[in-house]
Design a protein around this motif. Structure first.
Motif, PDB file in Angstrom:
ATOM      1  N   LEU A  37       0.848  -1.183   0.000  1.00 15.27           N
ATOM      2  CA  LEU A  37       0.000   0.000   0.000  1.00 15.27           C
ATOM      3  C   LEU A  37       0.885   1.235   0.000  1.00 15.27           C
ATOM      4  N   VAL A  38       0.392   2.300  -0.623  1.00 17.88           N
ATOM      5  CA  VAL A  38       1.100   3.576  -0.636  1.00 17.88           C
ATOM      6  C   VAL A  38       0.218   4.628   0.019  1.00 17.88           C
ATOM      7  N   GLY A  39       0.851   5.617   0.608  1.00 17.52           N
ATOM      8  CA  GLY A  39       0.118   6.705   1.238  1.00 17.52           C
ATOM      9  C   GLY A  39      -0.271   7.764   0.223  1.00 17.52           C
ATOM     10  N   SER A  40      -1.448   8.313   0.377  1.00 18.81           N
ATOM     11  CA  SER A  40      -1.905   9.411  -0.475  1.00 18.81           C
ATOM     12  C   SER A  40      -1.034  10.631  -0.230  1.00 18.81           C
ATOM     13  N   ARG A  41      -0.731  11.388  -1.282  1.00 21.85           N
ATOM     14  CA  ARG A  41       0.064  12.613  -1.109  1.00 21.85           C
ATOM     15  C   ARG A  41      -0.732  13.674  -0.363  1.00 21.85           C
ATOM     16  N   ARG A  42      -2.062  13.670  -0.527  1.00 22.48           N
ATOM     17  CA  ARG A  42      -2.890  14.689   0.132  1.00 22.48           C
ATOM     18  C   ARG A  42      -3.184  14.348   1.589  1.00 22.48           C
ATOM     19  N   SER A  43      -3.701  13.148   1.820  1.00 25.72           N
ATOM     20  CA  SER A  43      -4.206  12.809   3.155  1.00 25.72           C
ATOM     21  C   SER A  43      -3.348  11.798   3.908  1.00 25.72           C
ATOM     22  N   GLY A  44      -2.470  11.094   3.194  1.00 26.77           N
ATOM     23  CA  GLY A  44      -1.678  10.051   3.832  1.00 26.77           C
ATOM     24  C   GLY A  44      -2.411   8.733   3.979  1.00 26.77           C
ATOM     25  N   ALA A  63      -1.573   0.548 -14.861  1.00 31.31           N
ATOM     26  CA  ALA A  63      -1.367   0.035 -13.502  1.00 31.31           C
ATOM     27  C   ALA A  63       0.117  -0.257 -13.253  1.00 31.31           C
ATOM     28  N   ALA A  64       0.775  -0.881 -14.217  1.00 32.37           N
ATOM     29  CA  ALA A  64       2.209  -1.180 -14.072  1.00 32.37           C
ATOM     30  C   ALA A  64       3.013   0.110 -13.989  1.00 32.37           C
ATOM     31  N   ARG A  65       2.681   1.090 -14.813  1.00 30.63           N
ATOM     32  CA  ARG A  65       3.385   2.379 -14.779  1.00 30.63           C
ATOM     33  C   ARG A  65       3.202   3.064 -13.431  1.00 30.63           C
ATOM     34  N   GLU A  66       1.969   3.079 -12.923  1.00 27.73           N
ATOM     35  CA  GLU A  66       1.698   3.722 -11.634  1.00 27.73           C
ATOM     36  C   GLU A  66       2.434   3.022 -10.486  1.00 27.73           C
ATOM     37  N   ALA A  67       2.521   1.684 -10.538  1.00 27.90           N
ATOM     38  CA  ALA A  67       3.250   0.948  -9.492  1.00 27.90           C
ATOM     39  C   ALA A  67       4.701   1.394  -9.441  1.00 27.90           C
ATOM     40  N   PHE A  68       5.313   1.602 -10.606  1.00 27.82           N
ATOM     41  CA  PHE A  68       6.702   2.064 -10.616  1.00 27.82           C
ATOM     42  C   PHE A  68       6.794   3.530 -10.189  1.00 27.82           C
ATOM     43  N   GLU A  69       5.953   4.393 -10.761  1.00 31.21           N
ATOM     44  CA  GLU A  69       6.042   5.824 -10.448  1.00 31.21           C
ATOM     45  C   GLU A  69       5.810   6.109  -8.972  1.00 31.21           C
ATOM     46  N   GLU A  70       4.826   5.451  -8.364  1.00 32.57           N
ATOM     47  CA  GLU A  70       4.455   5.746  -6.979  1.00 32.57           C
ATOM     48  C   GLU A  70       5.233   4.948  -5.948  1.00 32.57           C
ATOM     49  N   ALA A  71       5.756   3.766  -6.325  1.00 28.98           N
ATOM     50  CA  ALA A  71       6.370   2.901  -5.305  1.00 28.98           C
ATOM     51  C   ALA A  71       7.652   2.206  -5.737  1.00 28.98           C
ATOM     52  N   GLY A  72       8.110   2.410  -6.962  1.00 32.62           N
ATOM     53  CA  GLY A  72       9.334   1.758  -7.406  1.00 32.62           C
ATOM     54  C   GLY A  72       9.188   0.271  -7.657  1.00 32.62           C
ATOM     55  N   ILE A  73       7.956  -0.175  -7.878  1.00 31.57           N
ATOM     56  CA  ILE A  73       7.661  -1.600  -8.039  1.00 31.57           C
ATOM     57  C   ILE A  73       7.669  -1.987  -9.507  1.00 31.57           C
ATOM     58  N   GLY A 116       9.948   9.700  -1.811  1.00 30.71           N
ATOM     59  CA  GLY A 116       9.934  10.774  -0.825  1.00 30.71           C
ATOM     60  C   GLY A 116       8.605  11.519  -0.739  1.00 30.71           C
ATOM     61  N   LEU A 117       7.703  11.287  -1.688  1.00 38.96           N
ATOM     62  CA  LEU A 117       6.407  11.970  -1.681  1.00 38.96           C
ATOM     63  C   LEU A 117       5.318  11.129  -1.038  1.00 38.96           C
ATOM     64  N   ARG A 118       5.540   9.822  -0.968  1.00 38.00           N
ATOM     65  CA  ARG A 118       4.555   8.884  -0.430  1.00 38.00           C
ATOM     66  C   ARG A 118       5.254   7.870   0.462  1.00 38.00           C
ATOM     67  N   ALA A 119       4.523   7.410   1.461  1.00 34.43           N
ATOM     68  CA  ALA A 119       4.988   6.258   2.243  1.00 34.43           C
ATOM     69  C   ALA A 119       4.631   5.007   1.457  1.00 34.43           C
ATOM     70  N   ARG A 120       5.376   3.946   1.635  1.00 31.59           N
ATOM     71  CA  ARG A 120       5.034   2.635   1.063  1.00 31.59           C
ATOM     72  C   ARG A 120       5.279   1.594   2.142  1.00 31.59           C
ATOM     73  N   GLN A 121       4.371   0.646   2.232  1.00 31.78           N
ATOM     74  CA  GLN A 121       4.471  -0.358   3.293  1.00 31.78           C
ATOM     75  C   GLN A 121       3.781  -1.635   2.860  1.00 31.78           C
ATOM     76  N   TRP A 122       4.341  -2.783   3.285  1.00 35.31           N
ATOM     77  CA  TRP A 122       3.762  -4.094   3.004  1.00 35.31           C
ATOM     78  C   TRP A 122       2.836  -4.490   4.137  1.00 35.31           C
ATOM     79  N   PHE A 123       1.689  -5.071   3.784  1.00 29.54           N
ATOM     80  CA  PHE A 123       0.675  -5.493   4.743  1.00 29.54           C
ATOM     81  C   PHE A 123       0.256  -6.927   4.434  1.00 29.54           C
ATOM     82  N   THR A 124      -0.151  -7.659   5.478  1.00 26.52           N
ATOM     83  CA  THR A 124      -0.822  -8.930   5.221  1.00 26.52           C
ATOM     84  C   THR A 124      -2.165  -8.605   4.575  1.00 26.52           C
TER      85      THR A 124
END
Length: 145
Positions: A37-44, A63-73, A116-124
């Motif tokens: 999951l990634v954090g929203s830039r506006r609300s987190g 979807a693949a492009r956004e995964a890389f742009e927002e989270a480096g995936i 640096g603009l969004r948090a990214r974290q792995w969740f079950t």
């Protein structure tokens, strides 16, 4: 089988704005499936990497492009639609619909456009469903097979 969507335009008053989202999946060192999951830039608030489908782009390509742009995936994206959910933004009168595709993660980059603009974290799976900000996304995650 549902087919990916191809988008040709952006915001138009009164129309549903389609976006694409990536359900980024990996297996943890303990063998459990995890969802990024990634954090929203506006609300987190936590959500999937998602965004507009560019003209001439399929929903799975977006979807693949956004995964890389927002989270480096990076990874193998499915062209099959895993599901969708709707949401609204305070900044837009238009409703949004996110078309979600599964992405099997093969690499996680340290340098990417929104670093640096969004948090990214792995969740079950269950923790991800409880953490997300949009009710429609929560329902989608709870009903995944």
């Amino acid at each position: 089988m549902r087919r990916p969507t191809r988008q040709n335009s952006h915001d138009t008053d009164g129309l549903i704005i389609e976006q694409a989202g990536a359900l980024c999946l990996r297996v943890s060192p303990k063998g459990a499936q995890e969802i990024l999951l990634v954090g929203s830039r506006r609300s987190g608030r936590w959500g999937l990497p998602k965004g507009h489908i560019e003209p001439g782009e399929t929903s799975y390509e977006a979807a693949a492009r956004e995964a890389f742009e927002e989270a480096g995936i990076r990874g193998e994206i499915s062209d099959t639609i895993a599901g969708s959910f709707a949401y609204s933004k305070e900044s837009s009168p238009n409703p949004y619909r996110v078309i979600v595709h599964r992405l099997a993660v093969s690499s996680i980059g340290d340098a990417y456009p929104e670093q640096g603009l969004r948090a990214r974290q792995w969740f079950t799976h269950s923790d991800a469903a409880n953490a997300v900000g949009h009710e429609g996304l929560r329902d989608l995650l709870q009903n995944l097979d």
